[in-house]
Design a protein around this motif. Sequence first.
Motif, PDB file in Angstrom:
ATOM      1  N   THR A 168      10.952  -5.797  -6.342  1.00 30.67           N
ATOM      2  CA  THR A 168      11.575  -4.824  -5.450  1.00 30.67           C
ATOM      3  C   THR A 168      11.664  -5.420  -4.058  1.00 30.67           C
ATOM      4  OG1 THR A 168      11.528  -2.573  -4.571  1.00 30.67           O
ATOM      5  CG2 THR A 168       9.411  -3.647  -4.877  1.00 30.67           C
ATOM      6  N   VAL A 169      12.820  -5.265  -3.457  1.00 28.11           N
ATOM      7  CA  VAL A 169      13.007  -5.631  -2.059  1.00 28.11           C
ATOM      8  C   VAL A 169      12.738  -4.372  -1.252  1.00 28.11           C
ATOM      9  CG1 VAL A 169      14.608  -6.493  -0.312  1.00 28.11           C
ATOM     10  CG2 VAL A 169      14.698  -7.406  -2.651  1.00 28.11           C
ATOM     11  N   ASN A 170      11.553  -4.310  -0.656  1.00 27.30           N
ATOM     12  CA  ASN A 170      11.160  -3.140   0.105  1.00 27.30           C
ATOM     13  C   ASN A 170      11.698  -3.237   1.540  1.00 27.30           C
ATOM     14  OD1 ASN A 170       9.849  -0.645   0.401  1.00 27.30           O
ATOM     15  ND2 ASN A 170       8.013  -1.620   1.246  1.00 27.30           N
ATOM     16  N   LYS A 171      11.667  -2.102   2.237  1.00 28.54           N
ATOM     17  CA  LYS A 171      12.240  -2.026   3.591  1.00 28.54           C
ATOM     18  C   LYS A 171      13.701  -2.481   3.540  1.00 28.54           C
ATOM     19  CE  LYS A 171       7.630  -2.951   5.410  1.00 28.54           C
ATOM     20  NZ  LYS A 171       6.769  -3.744   6.310  1.00 28.54           N
ATOM     21  N   ALA A 172      14.399  -1.966   2.511  1.00 28.54           N
ATOM     22  CA  ALA A 172      15.750  -2.432   2.215  1.00 28.54           C
ATOM     23  C   ALA A 172      16.778  -1.974   3.226  1.00 28.54           C
ATOM     24  CB  ALA A 172      16.155  -1.961   0.812  1.00 28.54           C
ATOM     25  N   ASP A 173      16.362  -1.173   4.218  1.00 29.93           N
ATOM     26  CA  ASP A 173      17.295  -0.789   5.285  1.00 29.93           C
ATOM     27  C   ASP A 173      17.367  -1.845   6.382  1.00 29.93           C
ATOM     28  OD1 ASP A 173      14.626  -0.268   5.831  1.00 29.93           O
ATOM     29  OD2 ASP A 173      15.040   1.502   7.071  1.00 29.93           O
ATOM     30  N   ARG A 174      16.610  -2.910   6.233  1.00 27.56           N
ATOM     31  CA  ARG A 174      16.631  -3.977   7.226  1.00 27.56           C
ATOM     32  C   ARG A 174      17.719  -5.003   6.891  1.00 27.56           C
ATOM     33  NH1 ARG A 174      10.229  -5.457   8.348  1.00 27.56           N
ATOM     34  NH2 ARG A 174       9.602  -3.393   9.092  1.00 27.56           N
TER      35      ARG A 174
ATOM     36  N   SER B  60       0.825  -1.209   0.000  1.00 26.55           N
ATOM     37  CA  SER B  60       0.000   0.000   0.000  1.00 26.55           C
ATOM     38  C   SER B  60       0.858   1.257   0.000  1.00 26.55           C
ATOM     39  CB  SER B  60      -0.929   0.006   1.221  1.00 26.55           C
ATOM     40  OG  SER B  60      -1.862  -1.047   1.144  1.00 26.55           O
ATOM     41  N   THR B  61       1.928   1.245   0.783  1.00 24.42           N
ATOM     42  CA  THR B  61       2.816   2.411   0.812  1.00 24.42           C
ATOM     43  C   THR B  61       3.480   2.603  -0.533  1.00 24.42           C
ATOM     44  OG1 THR B  61       3.240   2.000   3.160  1.00 24.42           O
ATOM     45  CG2 THR B  61       4.767   3.463   2.011  1.00 24.42           C
ATOM     46  N   LEU B  62       3.927   1.500  -1.141  1.00 27.18           N
ATOM     47  CA  LEU B  62       4.560   1.586  -2.450  1.00 27.18           C
ATOM     48  C   LEU B  62       3.567   2.053  -3.514  1.00 27.18           C
ATOM     49  CD1 LEU B  62       7.266   1.093  -3.861  1.00 27.18           C
ATOM     50  CD2 LEU B  62       6.527  -1.242  -4.315  1.00 27.18           C
ATOM     51  N   THR B  63       2.333   1.560  -3.429  1.00 22.51           N
ATOM     52  CA  THR B  63       1.292   2.003  -4.355  1.00 22.51           C
ATOM     53  C   THR B  63       1.060   3.500  -4.232  1.00 22.51           C
ATOM     54  OG1 THR B  63       0.193  -0.159  -4.275  1.00 22.51           O
ATOM     55  CG2 THR B  63      -1.127   1.711  -5.021  1.00 22.51           C
ATOM     56  N   THR B  64       0.995   3.992  -3.003  1.00 33.23           N
ATOM     57  CA  THR B  64       0.798   5.420  -2.767  1.00 33.23           C
ATOM     58  C   THR B  64       1.939   6.237  -3.349  1.00 33.23           C
ATOM     59  OG1 THR B  64      -0.405   4.922  -0.724  1.00 33.23           O
ATOM     60  CG2 THR B  64       0.447   7.160  -0.986  1.00 33.23           C
ATOM     61  N   ARG B  65       3.174   5.793  -3.122  1.00 33.35           N
ATOM     62  CA  ARG B  65       4.340   6.519  -3.629  1.00 33.35           C
ATOM     63  C   ARG B  65       4.373   6.518  -5.152  1.00 33.35           C
ATOM     64  NH1 ARG B  65       6.606   9.693   0.396  1.00 33.35           N
ATOM     65  NH2 ARG B  65       6.575   8.515   2.350  1.00 33.35           N
TER      66      ARG B  65
ATOM     67  N   GLN C  71      10.001   5.975   3.131  1.00 35.63           N
ATOM     68  CA  GLN C  71      10.814   7.186   3.022  1.00 35.63           C
ATOM     69  C   GLN C  71      10.897   7.700   1.583  1.00 35.63           C
ATOM     70  OE1 GLN C  71      14.636   6.534   4.903  1.00 35.63           O
ATOM     71  NE2 GLN C  71      13.729   5.353   6.588  1.00 35.63           N
ATOM     72  N   GLY C  72      10.213   7.043   0.673  1.00 35.82           N
ATOM     73  CA  GLY C  72      10.214   7.473  -0.723  1.00 35.82           C
ATOM     74  C   GLY C  72      11.470   7.120  -1.480  1.00 35.82           C
ATOM     75  N   GLU C  73      12.292   6.234  -0.953  1.00 36.15           N
ATOM     76  CA  GLU C  73      13.549   5.890  -1.608  1.00 36.15           C
ATOM     77  C   GLU C  73      13.346   4.753  -2.618  1.00 36.15           C
ATOM     78  OE1 GLU C  73      16.750   5.100   1.065  1.00 36.15           O
ATOM     79  OE2 GLU C  73      16.307   6.832   2.354  1.00 36.15           O
ATOM     80  N   GLY C  74      13.910   4.931  -3.805  1.00 31.82           N
ATOM     81  CA  GLY C  74      13.863   3.902  -4.836  1.00 31.82           C
ATOM     82  C   GLY C  74      12.628   3.928  -5.704  1.00 31.82           C
ATOM     83  N   ILE C  75      11.696   4.847  -5.461  1.00 35.24           N
ATOM     84  CA  ILE C  75      10.440   4.878  -6.224  1.00 35.24           C
ATOM     85  C   ILE C  75      10.697   5.244  -7.682  1.00 35.24           C
ATOM     86  CG2 ILE C  75       8.150   5.887  -6.376  1.00 35.24           C
ATOM     87  CD1 ILE C  75       8.688   4.111  -3.913  1.00 35.24           C
ATOM     88  N   ASP C  76      11.586   6.217  -7.921  1.00 35.31           N
ATOM     89  CA  ASP C  76      11.887   6.605  -9.296  1.00 35.31           C
ATOM     90  C   ASP C  76      12.474   5.429 -10.073  1.00 35.31           C
ATOM     91  OD1 ASP C  76      10.985   9.127  -8.762  1.00 35.31           O
ATOM     92  OD2 ASP C  76      12.973  10.037  -8.575  1.00 35.31           O
ATOM     93  N   GLU C  77      13.312   4.640  -9.424  1.00 37.66           N
ATOM     94  CA  GLU C  77      13.912   3.484 -10.100  1.00 37.66           C
ATOM     95  C   GLU C  77      12.854   2.437 -10.451  1.00 37.66           C
ATOM     96  OE1 GLU C  77      17.034   5.707  -8.061  1.00 37.66           O
ATOM     97  OE2 GLU C  77      15.059   4.952  -7.446  1.00 37.66           O
ATOM     98  N   VAL C  78      11.908   2.237  -9.547  1.00 34.31           N
ATOM     99  CA  VAL C  78      10.827   1.287  -9.831  1.00 34.31           C
ATOM    100  C   VAL C  78       9.983   1.781 -11.002  1.00 34.31           C
ATOM    101  CG1 VAL C  78       8.697   0.277  -8.932  1.00 34.31           C
ATOM    102  CG2 VAL C  78      10.730   0.363  -7.492  1.00 34.31           C
ATOM    103  N   ALA C  79       9.621   3.058 -10.986  1.00 37.82           N
ATOM    104  CA  ALA C  79       8.824   3.613 -12.082  1.00 37.82           C
ATOM    105  C   ALA C  79       9.576   3.536 -13.397  1.00 37.82           C
ATOM    106  CB  ALA C  79       8.452   5.061 -11.764  1.00 37.82           C
ATOM    107  N   ASP C  80      10.895   3.769 -13.367  1.00 33.73           N
ATOM    108  CA  ASP C  80      11.693   3.674 -14.581  1.00 33.73           C
ATOM    109  C   ASP C  80      11.721   2.247 -15.106  1.00 33.73           C
ATOM    110  OD1 ASP C  80      13.773   4.753 -16.519  1.00 33.73           O
ATOM    111  OD2 ASP C  80      14.939   3.181 -15.511  1.00 33.73           O
ATOM    112  N   ALA C  81      11.850   1.264 -14.205  1.00 29.68           N
ATOM    113  CA  ALA C  81      11.855  -0.139 -14.632  1.00 29.68           C
ATOM    114  C   ALA C  81      10.514  -0.521 -15.241  1.00 29.68           C
ATOM    115  CB  ALA C  81      12.182  -1.038 -13.447  1.00 29.68           C
ATOM    116  N   LEU C  82       9.421  -0.047 -14.659  1.00 30.82           N
ATOM    117  CA  LEU C  82       8.097  -0.331 -15.219  1.00 30.82           C
ATOM    118  C   LEU C  82       7.935   0.316 -16.594  1.00 30.82           C
ATOM    119  CD1 LEU C  82       5.990   0.142 -11.968  1.00 30.82           C
ATOM    120  CD2 LEU C  82       6.342  -2.011 -13.201  1.00 30.82           C
ATOM    121  N   GLU C  83       8.504   1.499 -16.756  1.00 32.33           N
ATOM    122  CA  GLU C  83       8.456   2.171 -18.056  1.00 32.33           C
ATOM    123  C   GLU C  83       9.254   1.392 -19.097  1.00 32.33           C
ATOM    124  OE1 GLU C  83       7.413   4.646 -20.993  1.00 32.33           O
ATOM    125  OE2 GLU C  83       6.647   4.758 -18.942  1.00 32.33           O
ATOM    126  N   ARG C  84      10.435   0.916 -18.709  1.00 31.28           N
ATOM    127  CA  ARG C  84      11.246   0.123 -19.638  1.00 31.28           C
ATOM    128  C   ARG C  84      10.536  -1.166 -20.007  1.00 31.28           C
ATOM    129  NH1 ARG C  84      15.584  -2.091 -18.279  1.00 31.28           N
ATOM    130  NH2 ARG C  84      15.555  -1.840 -16.010  1.00 31.28           N
TER     131      ARG C  84
END
Length: 383
Positions: free
Chosen positions: A204-210, A74-79, A285-298
């Motif tokens: 995507t591996v979310n919560k990647a600071d763990r 849900s958080t990733l969807t929102t971002r 924290q909004g980190e990595g969202i641009d990379e995910v969107a770019d991968a989906l675009e590719r």
Amino acid sequence: MTTTATDASAGPPRAVIAHLLEQFRAGKPAALARAVSIVENHRAGFEQVLAHQHTLLGRARRIGITGPPGAGKSTLTTRLARHYRTRALRVGIVAVDPTSPFTGGALLGDRIRMEEVALDPGVFIRSMATRGSLGGLATATREVCDVLDGFGMDVILIETVGVGQSELDVSRAADSTLVVLVPESGDSIQTLKAGVMEIADVFTVNKADRPGADRLRNDIELMLGLRAGATMKDVPAHHGVDLRSAPDRDALRDAMNPARAARAAAREEAPAQWTPPVLRTIAAQGEGIDEVADALERHFRYLESSGELRTRRRARLRERVMEIVEQQVRERLWRDADTMTWLDAQLDALEAGTLVPFAAADMLRQRSAALLTGASFAPLQDA
């Protein structure tokens, strides 16, 4: 804007449906909300609403977001919704929630977590209950996506309920599927399981600071490399290898390391075969969202250039017709009092063994031919 499902009731007359579609064509948000409710609950007139959308389908990109409960979908969807809104794209979100055991409706947990985009007029959020469906989506999810597509949404995000390895329906509803995992998703054996791991177009591996995030990412890439047969694929004959040559050294290193080879393949801009990239995000924290969107675009560009997009969407149309036929057969046969009376009359013979279920089924289909072949869809002339 957010909406809530209304109670099922008698459907509106054809004139009301025609007026609703007129408001829908005019882009009225209230008309969209009502159309979604009619379609989701299969009220009278839902066929006309869906038929009205059919010629408009195919404009929106449909992105499925799935993964185990607690992965941060849900958080990733929102971002992602916020990312697309910064590009002035209209976003529809279909969030499939668990079913309330008391009302049969959605528990609305997803919508609460999407509060930061809920008031954006360019975002439409619909929470849907699974209502017993076991594939991670509600029964009418694809139909609701068609309504959003017909309304003019640019991107439709489909977030599944989060049921684990059996959550496969989303791959048939979406153009691209994003699988969200967290370091606690499981060890390397878990990543090798069939099912949800095989439907991903992007990981995507979310919560990647763990702790364990990098290990999980490497495990997934290793799985992808082994599945693609990347190991030793590009290794030249040993007499032809010049380890002083950088290209030969790099080729040998990639070939000996399937995870490295998969990561390299996933970075190719125009691949002959798509290799899912495995990304790192901290969605909270909004980190990595641009990379995910770019991968989906590719991935979408790959679908278009390879012809796979048309293949997937044609498969969706085929499945849609099959679903309608199955639904109509069930409703016409099992809601017909005369058919059920006839079936009950066969129980003595079935119990005695003088009639087998297969023969009874043949007899039932033969006697129900007229019931099954009658038309049920009547288009609105002015729609």
